[in-house]
Scaffold this motif. Structure first.
Motif, PDB file in Angstrom:
ATOM      1  N   GLU A 108       7.692   3.792 -13.819  1.00  0.00           N
ATOM      2  CA  GLU A 108       8.312   5.099 -14.060  1.00  0.00           C
ATOM      3  C   GLU A 108       8.829   5.200 -15.499  1.00  0.00           C
ATOM      4  N   ILE A 109       9.429   4.127 -16.003  1.00  0.00           N
ATOM      5  CA  ILE A 109       9.927   4.123 -17.382  1.00  0.00           C
ATOM      6  C   ILE A 109       8.771   4.293 -18.371  1.00  0.00           C
ATOM      7  N   CYS A 110       7.674   3.566 -18.128  1.00  0.00           N
ATOM      8  CA  CYS A 110       6.539   3.592 -19.051  1.00  0.00           C
ATOM      9  C   CYS A 110       5.841   4.948 -19.090  1.00  0.00           C
ATOM     10  N   ARG A 111       5.867   5.671 -17.989  1.00  0.00           N
ATOM     11  CA  ARG A 111       5.160   6.952 -17.991  1.00  0.00           C
ATOM     12  C   ARG A 111       6.049   8.117 -18.426  1.00  0.00           C
ATOM     13  N   SER A 112       7.323   7.858 -18.687  1.00  0.00           N
ATOM     14  CA  SER A 112       8.215   8.920 -19.144  1.00  0.00           C
ATOM     15  C   SER A 112       7.846   9.339 -20.568  1.00  0.00           C
ATOM     16  N   GLY A 113       7.856  10.621 -20.816  1.00  0.00           N
ATOM     17  CA  GLY A 113       7.526  11.131 -22.144  1.00  0.00           C
ATOM     18  C   GLY A 113       6.062  11.040 -22.510  1.00  0.00           C
ATOM     19  N   SER A 114       5.182  10.910 -21.513  1.00  0.00           N
ATOM     20  CA  SER A 114       3.747  10.785 -21.783  1.00  0.00           C
ATOM     21  C   SER A 114       3.183  12.077 -22.369  1.00  0.00           C
ATOM     22  N   ALA A 115       2.205  11.943 -23.249  1.00  0.00           N
ATOM     23  CA  ALA A 115       1.530  13.107 -23.828  1.00  0.00           C
ATOM     24  C   ALA A 115       0.435  13.640 -22.913  1.00  0.00           C
ATOM     25  N   ASN A 116       0.118  12.923 -21.832  1.00  0.00           N
ATOM     26  CA  ASN A 116      -0.896  13.399 -20.905  1.00  0.00           C
ATOM     27  C   ASN A 116      -0.367  14.583 -20.101  1.00  0.00           C
ATOM     28  N   GLN A 147       8.452  -8.694 -24.400  1.00  0.00           N
ATOM     29  CA  GLN A 147       8.646  -8.881 -25.839  1.00  0.00           C
ATOM     30  C   GLN A 147      10.069  -9.396 -26.034  1.00  0.00           C
ATOM     31  N   ASP A 148      10.191 -10.618 -26.527  1.00  0.00           N
ATOM     32  CA  ASP A 148      11.516 -11.241 -26.699  1.00  0.00           C
ATOM     33  C   ASP A 148      12.315 -11.231 -25.401  1.00  0.00           C
ATOM     34  N   GLY A 149      11.608 -11.483 -24.297  1.00  0.00           N
ATOM     35  CA  GLY A 149      12.249 -11.592 -22.990  1.00  0.00           C
ATOM     36  C   GLY A 149      12.535 -10.283 -22.289  1.00  0.00           C
ATOM     37  N   ALA A 150      12.257  -9.161 -22.948  1.00  0.00           N
ATOM     38  CA  ALA A 150      12.520  -7.847 -22.340  1.00  0.00           C
ATOM     39  C   ALA A 150      11.199  -7.163 -21.993  1.00  0.00           C
ATOM     40  N   PHE A 151      11.231  -6.290 -20.987  1.00  0.00           N
ATOM     41  CA  PHE A 151      10.028  -5.564 -20.587  1.00  0.00           C
ATOM     42  C   PHE A 151       9.503  -4.717 -21.744  1.00  0.00           C
ATOM     43  N   ALA A 152       8.200  -4.836 -22.006  1.00  0.00           N
ATOM     44  CA  ALA A 152       7.570  -4.081 -23.093  1.00  0.00           C
ATOM     45  C   ALA A 152       6.589  -3.033 -22.576  1.00  0.00           C
ATOM     46  N   GLY A 153       5.955  -3.298 -21.441  1.00  0.00           N
ATOM     47  CA  GLY A 153       4.983  -2.347 -20.912  1.00  0.00           C
ATOM     48  C   GLY A 153       4.235  -2.914 -19.729  1.00  0.00           C
ATOM     49  N   PHE A 170      -6.049   1.274 -14.294  1.00  0.00           N
ATOM     50  CA  PHE A 170      -5.448   2.253 -13.391  1.00  0.00           C
ATOM     51  C   PHE A 170      -4.293   2.941 -14.098  1.00  0.00           C
ATOM     52  N   TYR A 171      -3.557   2.158 -14.875  1.00  0.00           N
ATOM     53  CA  TYR A 171      -2.506   2.721 -15.710  1.00  0.00           C
ATOM     54  C   TYR A 171      -2.235   1.760 -16.860  1.00  0.00           C
ATOM     55  N   PHE A 172      -1.768   2.312 -17.952  1.00  0.00           N
ATOM     56  CA  PHE A 172      -1.387   1.547 -19.130  1.00  0.00           C
ATOM     57  C   PHE A 172      -0.222   2.286 -19.778  1.00  0.00           C
ATOM     58  N   GLY A 173       0.847   1.565 -20.122  1.00  0.00           N
ATOM     59  CA  GLY A 173       1.976   2.244 -20.741  1.00  0.00           C
ATOM     60  C   GLY A 173       2.929   1.285 -21.421  1.00  0.00           C
ATOM     61  N   VAL A 174       3.668   1.810 -22.375  1.00  0.00           N
ATOM     62  CA  VAL A 174       4.657   1.054 -23.145  1.00  0.00           C
ATOM     63  C   VAL A 174       6.025   1.699 -22.929  1.00  0.00           C
ATOM     64  N   VAL A 175       7.074   0.885 -22.855  1.00  0.00           N
ATOM     65  CA  VAL A 175       8.417   1.436 -22.690  1.00  0.00           C
ATOM     66  C   VAL A 175       8.750   2.299 -23.916  1.00  0.00           C
ATOM     67  N   PRO A 176       9.467   3.394 -23.729  1.00  0.00           N
ATOM     68  CA  PRO A 176       9.686   4.357 -24.827  1.00  0.00           C
ATOM     69  C   PRO A 176      10.259   3.760 -26.098  1.00  0.00           C
ATOM     70  N   GLU A 177      11.208   2.820 -25.987  1.00  0.00           N
ATOM     71  CA  GLU A 177      11.879   2.314 -27.180  1.00  0.00           C
ATOM     72  C   GLU A 177      10.984   1.421 -28.049  1.00  0.00           C
ATOM     73  N   LEU A 178       9.828   1.004 -27.531  1.00  0.00           N
ATOM     74  CA  LEU A 178       8.935   0.145 -28.313  1.00  0.00           C
ATOM     75  C   LEU A 178       7.680   0.871 -28.788  1.00  0.00           C
ATOM     76  N   ARG A 179       7.568   2.156 -28.489  1.00  0.00           N
ATOM     77  CA  ARG A 179       6.394   2.899 -28.926  1.00  0.00           C
ATOM     78  C   ARG A 179       6.385   3.052 -30.446  1.00  0.00           C
ATOM     79  N   GLY A 180       5.193   3.084 -31.009  1.00  0.00           N
ATOM     80  CA  GLY A 180       5.053   3.248 -32.449  1.00  0.00           C
ATOM     81  C   GLY A 180       5.226   1.974 -33.238  1.00  0.00           C
ATOM     82  N   GLN A 181       5.270   0.816 -32.560  1.00  0.00           N
ATOM     83  CA  GLN A 181       5.476  -0.465 -33.244  1.00  0.00           C
ATOM     84  C   GLN A 181       4.265  -1.401 -33.128  1.00  0.00           C
ATOM     85  N   GLY A 182       3.164  -0.886 -32.626  1.00  0.00           N
ATOM     86  CA  GLY A 182       1.973  -1.718 -32.470  1.00  0.00           C
ATOM     87  C   GLY A 182       1.924  -2.496 -31.173  1.00  0.00           C
ATOM     88  N   ILE A 183       2.941  -2.348 -30.322  1.00  0.00           N
ATOM     89  CA  ILE A 183       2.971  -3.069 -29.043  1.00  0.00           C
ATOM     90  C   ILE A 183       1.842  -2.587 -28.134  1.00  0.00           C
TER      91      ILE A 183
END
Length: 240
Positions: A108-116, A147-153, A170-183
């Motif tokens: 749910e966190i990863c799909r928040s703010g999706s452009a789809n 990433q550094d012990g925290a959920f990244a995606g 089936f799904y692919f997503g990155v947590v909002p706070e790590l988007r735009g960093q190459g993760i």
């Protein structure tokens, strides 16, 4: 002739995806889709979601389909894909380091703010779909990344239903706070390697035409544009 892949979820929905073939006529596609629609309508399934070439759009609108958006499909040959030195830590849900509820929350966190623009399914329905579409060992396909012990995606690599070697996520997503960093590029690359382990020989990924970030991820990992399709939806009770 098998011109569409169909995923059926009990009485709730059918997901229908056109298989684009160069030597198949427009009439053949319409004829097979008409048969699918008649079966779907007779069984009184909740709704039908369709991915199809936009050249059929006027015909679909006449059949009471509504257009949701458009998507682009990218593909890559996995046979020559080399394993990278990616330092991203990954685990599957089957390892039981977290439970299903925690994975659902991360989803749910990863799909928040999706452009789809496609309508989001309720999360409970998503989790039910995983078992329905991926089978009893679905947890082996559900990966999460740290990433550094925290959920990244997360990503959910699997072989497409009806094929033996087509890799999909089936799904692919990155947590909002790590988007735009190459993760996202890193997680997607690891996911391609996982698909190869699942015996996929090629990968097909899709995203909304407006999701420029995902398109950049495809391109950075060597994927090439294959198709553009419209997303259409029709609900039970529509008259054809």
């Amino acid at each position: 002739m098998n011109l569409f892949n169909i995923i059926k979820n009990k009485k709730e929905y059918w997901l229908v995806d056109q298989i684009k073939k160069e030597d198949v006529s427009r009439e053949s596609y319409i004829r097979e889709l008409t048969d699918i629609l008649e079966d779907w309508d007779r069984l009184e399934i909740g709704y039908l979601s369709l991915l199809m070439d936009e050249q059929f759009e006027s015909w679909l609108l006449e059949k009471n389909f509504g257009k949701i958006s458009s998507i682009v499909e990218y593909t890559i040959d996995l046979k020559e894909l080399q394993k990278t030195n990616n330092q991203m830590v990954s685990h599957s849900l089957a390892e039981r380091l977290i439970d299903d509820h925690e994975y659902a929350e991360l989803y749910e966190i990863c799909r928040s703010g999706s452009a789809n623009r496609n309508t989001k399914q309720p999360l409970a329905q998503v989790m039910s779909s995983l078992e329905n579409e991926l089978g009893p060992e679905w947890r082996k396909h559900c990966y999460y990344f740290l990433q550094d012990g925290a959920f990244a995606g997360i990503s959910i690599p699997h072989i497409e239903i009806g094929t033996v070697d087509e890799g999909r996520l089936f799904y692919f997503g990155v947590v909002p706070e790590l988007r735009g960093q190459g993760i996202g590029v890193q997680i997607h690359r690891v996911s391609l390697e996982l698909l190869k382990q699942f015996q996929a020989t090629y990968y097909v990924g899709s995203t909304d035409v407006n999701n420029t970030n995902m398109i950049k991820i495809f391109e950075k990992n060597g994927c090439e544009l294959r198709h553009r399709k419209g997303i259409y939806k029709v609900v039970s009770g529509a008259h054809f």
